[in-house]
Write an enzyme that holds these catalytic residues in place. Sequence first.
Site, PDB file in Angstrom:
ATOM      1  N   TYR A 218      39.551  44.887  25.351  1.00 57.92           N
ATOM      2  CA  TYR A 218      38.821  45.677  24.361  1.00 57.92           C
ATOM      3  C   TYR A 218      37.624  46.432  24.948  1.00 57.92           C
ATOM      4  CZ  TYR A 218      41.394  42.726  21.071  1.00 57.92           C
ATOM      5  OH  TYR A 218      42.377  42.076  20.385  1.00 57.92           O
TER       6      TYR A 218
ATOM      7  N   HIS B  44      40.371  39.482  45.217  1.00 60.00           N
ATOM      8  CA  HIS B  44      39.771  38.201  44.817  1.00 60.00           C
ATOM      9  C   HIS B  44      40.820  37.331  44.138  1.00 60.00           C
ATOM     10  CE1 HIS B  44      36.077  35.907  44.281  1.00 60.00           C
ATOM     11  NE2 HIS B  44      36.407  35.658  43.027  1.00 60.00           N
TER      12      HIS B  44
ATOM     13  N   ARG C 141      31.535  31.916  48.329  1.00 62.48           N
ATOM     14  CA  ARG C 141      31.636  31.821  46.876  1.00 62.48           C
ATOM     15  C   ARG C 141      30.287  31.742  46.194  1.00 62.48           C
ATOM     16  NH1 ARG C 141      35.526  27.351  44.346  1.00 62.48           N
ATOM     17  NH2 ARG C 141      36.929  28.389  45.790  1.00 62.48           N
TER      18      ARG C 141
END
Length: 764
Positions: free
Chosen positions: A130, A86, A40
Site C-alpha cells: 500500500y 539482502h 548485521r
Amino acid sequence: MADVTDIPDSDPFDAIVDAPFDSALSERYLVYALSTITARSLPDLRDGLKPVHRRLLWTMRQLKLDPASGFKKSARVVGEVIGKYHPHGDTAAYDAMVRLAQDFSLRYPLVEGQGNFGNIDGDNAAAYRYTEARLTKTAMRLMEGLDAGTVDFIPTYNNEEEEPEIMPGLFPNLLANGASGIAVGMATNIPSHNVAEIVDATLEVIDNPHVEHARLMEIFKGPDFATGGVVPESAEVISHAYETGRGSFRVRGRFHAAEAEKDEDKAAGIERLGGGQWQLVISEIPYQVQKGKLIEQIAAAIADKKLPILEDVRDESDEQIRIVLVPRSRNVDPELLKESIYKLTDMETRFGLNLNVLDHTRTPMVMGLKELLDNWIASQIDILQRRSQHRLDQIARRLELVEGYIIAFLNLDRVIEIIRTEDEPKPVMMAEFKLTDRQAEAILNMRLRSLRKLEEMQLRNEKDELLKEQDELEKLLGSPARQRTRLKRDLNALRKEYGEDTALGARRTTIEEAAPAVEFSMDAMIEKEPVTVILSQKGWIRGAKGHLPLDQDFKYKEGDGPAFVLHCQTTDKLLLAADNGRFFTLGADKLPGARGFGEPVRNTLDIEASAQIVAVVVHEEGKRVLLAASTGKGFAAVTDELLAETRKGRQVVNLPGDAELRVVRPIEKGHDHVAVVGENRKLVVFNLEELPQMARGQGNKLQNYRDGGLSDATTFTMGEGLSWTMGGKEGRTRTEPEMWQWKVARGGAGRLPPQGFPRDNKFG
C-alpha cells in the site's frame, strides 16, 4: 544399463569429521557471532549505516527513486533488496525502510514515504503493497560520489551483482541520525545530533588535531533528538559520556503552551483558563516513547490514585503533539505535578550512550567523540583522494583522445587521403602521426559533422581546461594541507544546507541542567482516608473503608478466622513481623477491598511458607517496639529502621536453631519498665533503660531459664502498675499496682506472678 555392482568413487560418509563437540560448537558460534557483529548489528563509522540500510538506499538509487522522480511501491523496493542484496525476511527489510522514513525516528530521514508509515502513537505502517517511497535529498547527499571511484564495490551474496562497501557522501550520518543495535556480546546505542554542530566540531578537529575534549564539547552540545525534548543533565555528565564513549543521560518531554499569553507561562506549559483555573500542556515527548503508551501511563496513575493531584488527561494532538493535563484544583503546584509525571511515567526516560562502531578495518570498538571524528575525517580524506585520482585517470584518457583529434585537424587532408586510399588506414595513421591505438580508433570513428573549424577551437579550449584541472588535482593529491582545505570548504557548504536557520537544521532538543527537583514523595500522592485492616489466621488480608468496630464479626473463608484487626490511614505503612524474625512492609493504600475475603498476603510479599505472621504494627516516625524471641533474648527497635523496600522483607531478629520471634509490641511513651514472663510461669521486671536499642541482631538476655523459653513480654509504667487481660467474654483487665517486689536486674530468673495472672502466661 549400469552394473548394479558399481560402487561410487566417493562415499558421502567419508566427509564426516570426528571432532570434540565443544570445540566444533565454539568454532561455529564464533563465526555466527562475528557475522552478527560485522554484517548485521553494528554501524560503520564511515557512513553510519548497517548493511540492510545501505542495501535499501543502493537499491532505491538503482531504481532511480531520487527526490525529483516519482514514488514507487515499497513492495518493489523490498523485493529488489531481498532478491538481489539482502537474503533475509521481507518484514525485516520493510521495517528497516519504514524507520528510515519516520521523521520521529530519524533526525534527518533518508526515505520519503507516501502513505501510512506509522505514527508516534505507536501504530505500525501499512503493508508494503500500500505504501510508496523515494529517496530524500539527505540520502542523495550520503551517496554522492558512488560513480566517481570513491569506494570499493563488493560482490553480493550470490556473486551475481555488486554493491558498495560503504556510502561515500560527506553527510555525517553516524552522528546525525544515530544508530542502535544488539549483536552477540556487544551492543551500540548512539543518539542523533545536530549536523551544524557536528560540522563545527569536525572543522575544529581539522584546524587543531590536538584539540582538547572540553573545547570540542563547547561546540558539540550533545544529542539532538528527532522528537525534541529536554536533556536535563549537567555539562560535566554529558561531556564525560562523550569522552569515554559510554554513559547515560535523562531525556524529558517538554511542557510548552503555545497559546499562553505570557512568555513565562508558554515556557512552563501553563494555560490560564480564568477564575484561577489552569492546565498543563505537553508539546514534546521523549525519544522512542509512544504517545499512546504515555497517555495510558498517566491515566493509570490517576486510576490507581498515585496522582490524586491530577484530575484528567486529554489527547488533543493533530500533526503537533498536544497532551493536556487538568489538575484537581487550582491550588496544585505546577512544578510538583511535573515532577510527579516525570517520576511515574515515561515523560522522563534514560538514554544509554554506547559509541560502539566498526572502524575502517571492520573491527568493533567503543570510541570517544574525538576519536570518532578523527576516523571520520580520515575516511573522508581517503574518499577525496580516491575521487581526485579517479578524475585524474578520466582526464588522462580524455586528453589522449583530444590530442589525437587535434593532430587529425592539423593534418586533416592527409588523414582523409589515408582513409580513402589505404585498405588498413589505422596502422598507417599510427605510424605516420605517432598515434596510439585509442587515438587512431577515435579518429576513424569521428563523424563528418565534427570536421568543422569551430570543433578544433573547442578541442583546444577543452585541452587547456583539462590540463588546468589536472594540475590542480595533482597539487591536491600531493598536499595534505590542500586536502584538508578542500574538505573544510565542502563541509562549510554542507553546513549552509543544514544550518540553524533552516527548518531541518534548527536544534530541537534543549540541553540544560534541571533546577533542583521539587520535593516529591509518593506518600504525598496518596489520598488520606481511614481504613480498617483485617488479616486472617491463614494470611488473607483486606482493607475496609473507614474505622469499623474492631470487635465486629467479619466474614472469613471456611476454616479460617481472625488474627489481626486494626485501624490506620491509607497513608500509613504496615509492618508485618514473621516468627522467623523477618519484617515486611505493606502500604495501607495497596490493600485489596473488603467486599470479598481479600487476597493472600503472600501474593504481595515473599513470606516463607513455613513462617507465621506474629504481629502487625502501624509505622510511625520514631515509634519504638519491643522485640523478644523464644530464647529469652530481645531488644528495642525503631520502626523507621524496620521498613523494607522490597517484597523480600528485612531480616531484623537473628534466631538460632528452632527459635522463633514471640513478641512485637509497641513501647508507649511514658513506659519505664519491662515485664517478661517465661513458659515456666516466672515473672521478671526491670528498667526499660537496661533494654538495648538495635536495628538488627539477637539482643540481650531478658530472663534466665532452666527449662522452656520466653512466653510474653511487655512494657509499662511502674507508677501505674502492670495490667493484663483476664479471661472470659467480658475481656476485663486487671492491674497490679505493687510490682516492685518482682523488680530485679535484666536477665534474672524471676518469681511466680501475682495472684490471678492468666494461666496461658500472656499479658493479653
